[in-house]
Design an enzyme around this catalytic site. Structure first.
Site, short mmCIF file in Angstrom:
data_model
loop_
_atom_site.label_atom_id
_atom_site.label_comp_id
_atom_site.label_asym_id
_atom_site.label_seq_id
_atom_site.Cartn_x
_atom_site.Cartn_y
_atom_site.Cartn_z
N LYS A 245 33.00 -10.04 -24.35
CA LYS A 245 31.95 -9.52 -23.47
C LYS A 245 32.23 -9.97 -22.04
O LYS A 245 32.66 -11.11 -21.81
CB LYS A 245 30.59 -10.04 -23.93
CG LYS A 245 29.40 -9.50 -23.14
CD LYS A 245 28.09 -10.04 -23.71
CE LYS A 245 26.88 -9.55 -22.93
NZ LYS A 245 25.61 -10.06 -23.49
N SER B 80 22.20 -6.70 -24.85
CA SER B 80 23.08 -6.40 -23.75
C SER B 80 24.56 -6.38 -24.14
O SER B 80 25.40 -5.94 -23.36
CB SER B 80 22.88 -7.46 -22.65
OG SER B 80 23.22 -8.75 -23.14
N SER C 132 20.39 -10.06 -27.96
CA SER C 132 21.47 -9.27 -27.35
C SER C 132 22.75 -9.18 -28.17
O SER C 132 23.65 -8.42 -27.80
CB SER C 132 21.79 -9.81 -25.95
OG SER C 132 20.78 -9.45 -25.04
#
Length: 199
Positions: free
Chosen positions: A59, A134, A158
């Site tokens: 990420k 996210s 997330s």
């Protein structure tokens, strides 16, 4: 027998064919190929780590030394990390291969992966839908078969929510179980780095 190098080539080809999903912000193709060759040599001579052959996506809020990290924002555009997150260091020590950094909600603030400065991520299961956020890019990367596993971060869902949206398995470790050193945090006292996998 399939090799790490073959796995990397397969993933790179799939990444190229799924660009419209906007999953990766950057792919480290040459570096992944070089690392895969090195790992295959270690496997052959019996010195490989526990994660040899694993190809992992990161990420874009997890630091990897001398690599760009932007938290999917224009604010950090062009910034290169000066150190690696502890989680990254530990994976490298066990011969994991990193393939690239995945799109996310900007500074991990969002739940649909529509709030990236670089555009939304589409859900590989149905591109008309969001992958959740996210960490939607990391979840989508695993769901689309673009890596073996991916790292995300979870403040209040997330990792877990995009895992549910993409049919993958996401895990938020107990707070403090995994070091968050090197994570661009949303809320420090809640954030955890955790994995996405297929099972």
């Amino acid at each position: 027998m399939s090799s790490t190098a073959q796995a990397v080539e397969t993933f790179l080809s799939k990444i190229e064919h799924t660009k419209d999903l906007n999953i990766f912000l950057e792919v480290w193709a040459d570096e992944a190929r070089a690392k895969a060759k090195e790992v295959d040599e270690k496997i052959a001579n019996g010195t490989a780590g526990k994660l040899a052959g694993m190809v992992i996506a990161l990420k874009d809020n997890i630091c990897y030394k001398d690599h760009k990290v932007s938290a999917a924002s224009k604010i950090l555009e062009g910034f290169e990390s000066q150190f690696s997150a502890t989680a990254v260091e530990r994976l490298l020590a066990e011969d994991a291969v990193f393939i690239g950094r995945t799109n996310c909600d900007e500074f991990a603030m969002g739940s649909g992966n529509e709030n990236s400065a670089y555009g939304p991520v589409k859900n590989p299961l149905n591109p008309a839908k969001v992958p959740g956020g996210s960490s939607g890019g990391s979840a989508a990367a695993v769901a689309a078969g673009l890596c073996h596993a991916a790292l995300g971060s979870d403040t209040g869902g997330s990792i877990r929510q995009p895992a549910a949206f993409t049919g993958t398995v996401g895990f938020k470790p107990t707070y403090g179980r995994v070091s968050r050193h090197g994570l661009i945090a949303y809320a420090s006292s809640f954030d955890q780095i955790g994995p996405f996998t297929t099972n």
